[in-house]
Structures are given as structure tokens and as C-alpha cells.
Design a protein around this motif. Structure first.
Motif, PDB file in Angstrom:
ATOM      1  N   UNK A 149       0.618  -1.002  -0.071  1.00 47.68           N
ATOM      2  CA  UNK A 149       0.036  -0.087   0.076  1.00 47.68           C
ATOM      3  C   UNK A 149       0.894   1.315   0.022  1.00 47.68           C
ATOM      4  N   UNK A 150       2.065   0.999  -0.085  1.00 45.81           N
ATOM      5  CA  UNK A 150       3.221   2.271  -0.078  1.00 45.81           C
ATOM      6  C   UNK A 150       2.613   3.339   0.956  1.00 45.81           C
ATOM      7  N   UNK A 151       2.626   2.821   2.186  1.00 46.22           N
ATOM      8  CA  UNK A 151       2.452   3.722   3.349  1.00 46.22           C
ATOM      9  C   UNK A 151       3.411   4.574   3.811  1.00 46.22           C
ATOM     10  N   UNK A 152       4.798   4.035   3.459  1.00 43.57           N
ATOM     11  CA  UNK A 152       5.984   4.447   3.611  1.00 43.57           C
ATOM     12  C   UNK A 152       6.115   4.929   5.221  1.00 43.57           C
ATOM     13  N   UNK A 153       7.158   5.383   5.514  1.00 43.85           N
ATOM     14  CA  UNK A 153       7.657   5.630   7.022  1.00 43.85           C
ATOM     15  C   UNK A 153       6.684   6.347   7.748  1.00 43.85           C
ATOM     16  N   UNK A 154       5.991   7.422   7.125  1.00 46.15           N
ATOM     17  CA  UNK A 154       5.075   8.191   7.798  1.00 46.15           C
ATOM     18  C   UNK A 154       3.866   7.569   8.092  1.00 46.15           C
ATOM     19  N   UNK A 155       3.281   6.665   7.175  1.00 47.17           N
ATOM     20  CA  UNK A 155       2.094   5.709   7.435  1.00 47.17           C
ATOM     21  C   UNK A 155       2.410   4.688   8.616  1.00 47.17           C
ATOM     22  N   UNK A 156       3.587   4.211   8.396  1.00 43.83           N
ATOM     23  CA  UNK A 156       4.096   3.191   9.549  1.00 43.83           C
ATOM     24  C   UNK A 156       4.084   3.657  10.974  1.00 43.83           C
ATOM     25  N   UNK A 157       4.407   5.049  10.904  1.00 45.43           N
ATOM     26  CA  UNK A 157       4.678   5.773  12.156  1.00 45.43           C
ATOM     27  C   UNK A 157       3.246   5.824  12.866  1.00 45.43           C
ATOM     28  N   UNK A 158       2.142   6.044  11.994  1.00 45.32           N
ATOM     29  CA  UNK A 158       0.767   6.195  12.110  1.00 45.32           C
ATOM     30  C   UNK A 158       0.281   4.649  12.851  1.00 45.32           C
ATOM     31  N   UNK A 159       0.520   3.783  12.017  1.00 44.99           N
ATOM     32  CA  UNK A 159       0.136   2.411  12.498  1.00 44.99           C
ATOM     33  C   UNK A 159       0.801   2.001  13.884  1.00 44.99           C
ATOM     34  N   UNK A 160       2.031   2.346  13.999  1.00 48.80           N
ATOM     35  CA  UNK A 160       2.558   2.328  15.200  1.00 48.80           C
ATOM     36  C   UNK A 160       1.908   2.665  16.571  1.00 48.80           C
ATOM     37  N   UNK A 161       1.692   4.042  16.206  1.00 44.78           N
ATOM     38  CA  UNK A 161       0.973   4.657  17.226  1.00 44.78           C
ATOM     39  C   UNK A 161      -0.642   4.040  17.538  1.00 44.78           C
ATOM     40  N   UNK A 162      -1.152   3.411  16.597  1.00 37.44           N
ATOM     41  CA  UNK A 162      -2.396   2.466  16.874  1.00 37.44           C
ATOM     42  C   UNK A 162      -2.177   1.386  17.374  1.00 37.44           C
ATOM     43  N   UNK A 163      -0.839   0.481  17.152  1.00 37.50           N
ATOM     44  CA  UNK A 163      -0.518  -0.534  17.785  1.00 37.50           C
ATOM     45  C   UNK A 163      -0.363  -0.550  19.369  1.00 37.50           C
ATOM     46  N   UNK A 164       0.207   0.878  19.819  1.00 39.19           N
ATOM     47  CA  UNK A 164       0.434   1.192  21.172  1.00 39.19           C
ATOM     48  C   UNK A 164      -0.876   0.960  21.896  1.00 39.19           C
ATOM     49  N   UNK A 165      -2.120   1.436  21.374  1.00 40.08           N
ATOM     50  CA  UNK A 165      -3.214   1.625  21.914  1.00 40.08           C
ATOM     51  C   UNK A 165      -4.433   0.312  21.585  1.00 40.08           C
ATOM     52  N   UNK A 166      -4.118  -0.179  20.495  1.00 39.77           N
ATOM     53  CA  UNK A 166      -4.794  -1.418  20.318  1.00 39.77           C
ATOM     54  C   UNK A 166      -4.650  -2.726  21.276  1.00 39.77           C
ATOM     55  N   UNK A 167      -5.668  -3.219  21.692  1.00 37.57           N
ATOM     56  CA  UNK A 167      -5.597  -4.426  22.421  1.00 37.57           C
ATOM     57  C   UNK A 167      -6.231  -5.834  21.933  1.00 37.57           C
ATOM     58  N   UNK A 168      -6.529  -5.904  20.628  1.00 37.46           N
ATOM     59  CA  UNK A 168      -7.182  -6.933  20.145  1.00 37.46           C
ATOM     60  C   UNK A 168      -6.201  -7.512  18.869  1.00 37.46           C
ATOM     61  N   UNK A 169      -5.902  -6.659  18.246  1.00 33.49           N
ATOM     62  CA  UNK A 169      -5.131  -7.124  16.999  1.00 33.49           C
ATOM     63  C   UNK A 169      -4.029  -8.251  17.273  1.00 33.49           C
ATOM     64  N   UNK A 170      -4.063  -9.277  16.287  1.00 32.62           N
ATOM     65  CA  UNK A 170      -3.164 -10.408  16.565  1.00 32.62           C
ATOM     66  C   UNK A 170      -2.281 -10.505  15.186  1.00 32.62           C
ATOM     67  N   UNK A 171      -2.407 -10.210  14.416  1.00 33.90           N
ATOM     68  CA  UNK A 171      -1.622 -10.360  13.194  1.00 33.90           C
ATOM     69  C   UNK A 171      -1.847  -8.932  12.274  1.00 33.90           C
ATOM     70  N   UNK A 172      -0.694  -8.548  11.798  1.00 32.84           N
ATOM     71  CA  UNK A 172      -0.592  -7.465  10.903  1.00 32.84           C
ATOM     72  C   UNK A 172       0.435  -7.633   9.633  1.00 32.84           C
ATOM     73  N   UNK A 173      -0.232  -7.528   8.555  1.00 30.58           N
ATOM     74  CA  UNK A 173       0.675  -7.739   7.387  1.00 30.58           C
ATOM     75  C   UNK A 173       1.019  -6.261   6.923  1.00 30.58           C
ATOM     76  N   UNK A 174       2.415  -5.858   6.724  1.00 31.65           N
ATOM     77  CA  UNK A 174       3.047  -4.670   6.551  1.00 31.65           C
ATOM     78  C   UNK A 174       4.064  -4.666   5.508  1.00 31.65           C
ATOM     79  N   UNK A 175       3.984  -5.857   4.529  1.00 32.39           N
ATOM     80  CA  UNK A 175       4.963  -6.273   3.620  1.00 32.39           C
ATOM     81  C   UNK A 175       4.815  -5.351   2.417  1.00 32.39           C
ATOM     82  N   UNK A 176       5.969  -5.017   1.651  1.00 27.13           N
ATOM     83  CA  UNK A 176       5.977  -4.080   0.415  1.00 27.13           C
ATOM     84  C   UNK A 176       5.325  -2.709   0.615  1.00 27.13           C
TER      85      UNK A 176
END
Length: 196
Positions: free
Chosen positions: A62-89
Motif C-alpha cells: 500500500x506504499x504507506x512509507x515511514x510516515x504511514x508506518x509511524x501512524x500504524x505504530x501509534x495505533x498498535x500502542x493503543x490497540x489491544x485485540x489485533x493479533x496479526x498485521x501484514x505490512x509487507x512491500x
């Protein structure tokens, strides 16, 4: 047309795709190759922070880049149910991996993360290695084709000596030579959980 209207129009298709995917309290969402970009990743991250049903999401290609990855990272700090995430390519690179590694030190629900094909290099592998020392739930880590060499393999090897939850790590198609492979082999003697 004013410039801010163009930005709004650009994010609208991504929002619609995300809203549709997350409808009806979805537990498994596939958003691979949906051209979300960093803005779409940011919108999704806002949704993930408060989501209590999603278990698996694939955002590969999805071409999220480092900026998008940073936003996803912030969400991962708060989310308490997600078990699997695919961020390849996703062209995450070292900066984005640093933010995701930081999130892994906080998140205790992720079991699987696919970071393949992101060119994180030795520096990114080192950041993930630090996170692996403290993260206590991750079982599968995909680092396939990430330009990781002997230095990065050495850092990962040291982390694997301490980590007691990781069962599978994918390191295919990297630049790991005999030196790095030797360090990983040594780590396997100390690690009791790694299977593949």
C-alpha cells in the motif's frame, strides 16, 4: 479549486475502502494493494486505536512509507485485540521500522507481523532486535528480503537468545553471509522456542 480540496478528494477512496472493510465488526480485513498511501494508513490507524474486534489485518503493498508506518505504530500502542498485521512491500524503511519497533515494546497482543520487502537494512534489524528482547507475545516475524546483512543478523541473533516467545522468523532473500548465519546458529542453541 483550492489545494485542500484536492487532498480531501485523494483520501476519500481510501476512506471508503477502509470503512467498507471494517463494517459489521470485522475480525479479519484484507486491504492488500488498495493504494492507501500514508494518508489512508493514518485514517486506518485512527480506527484501529479504538477497535475491539479486529484480529487480523493485511496492509501489504500500500506504499504507506515511514510516515504511514509511524501512524500504524501509534495505533498498535493503543490497540489491544489485533493479533496479526501484514505490512509487507510498503517502503517502510529504517525510520518506519524504528517506530514499529517502539510500538512492539508496548503492544502485548500481536502474535504475527509481516515486514517483508521493506528495505529495513541492518539498522532496522537492530531496532527490531531491541524490541524482541522485551516483547513477550510475538510468535512469527517475517523479515524476508529486507537487505539485512551480517551486522543485522548478529543483532537479531543476540535478541533471539533472550526472546522466549518467537517460534518462526523468516530471513530469506537477505544478504546474510557465513558470519551472520553462524551467529544465528549460535543463538538457536540458547533459544528454546524458535522452530523455523
Amino acid at each position: 479549486m483550492f489545494p485542500f480540496n484536492k487532498k480531501k478528494k485523494k483520501i476519500e477512496p481510501a476512506k471508503k475502502k477502509i470503512e467498507k472493510a471494517l463494517a459489521n465488526d470485522a475480525t479479519h480485513v484484507d486491504l492488500r494493494l488498495e493504494n492507501l498511501g500514508s494518508k489512508g494508513a493514518g485514517y486506518l490507524a485512527g480506527k484501529l486505536k479504538d477497535d475491539h474486534t479486529l484480529l487480523t489485518i493485511d496492509l501489504g503493498g500500500n506504499s504507506i512509507g515511514s510516515k504511514g508506518a509511524g501512524k500504524v505504530a501509534e495505533a498498535l500502542k493503543a490497540n489491544q485485540t489485533l493479533q496479526t498485521i501484514g505490512l509487507s512491500s510498503n517502503s517502510i524503511g529504517g525510520e518506519g521500522i524504528g517506530k514499529l519497533a517502539e510500538a512492539l515494546t508496548v503492544n502485548q497482543t500481536l502474535l504475527t507481523i509481516d515486514l517483508g520487502y521493506n528495505s529495513i537494512g541492518d539498522e532496522g534489524a537492530g531496532m527490531l532486535a531491541e524490541a524482541l528482547r522485551v516483547h513477550q507475545t510475538l510468535q512469527t516475524l517475517d523479515l524476508e528480503q529486507n537487505s539485512i546483512g551480517n551486522e543485522g543478523a548478529g543483532k537479531l541473533a543476540e535478541a533471539l537468545k533472550a526472546n522466549q516467545t518467537l517460534q518462526t522468523i523468516y530471513l530469506a532473500f537477505n544478504s546474510i553471509g557465513d558470519e551472520g548465519a553462524g551467529k544465528l546458529a549460535e543463538a538457536l542453541k540458547a533459544n528454546q522456542t524458535l522452530q523455523t
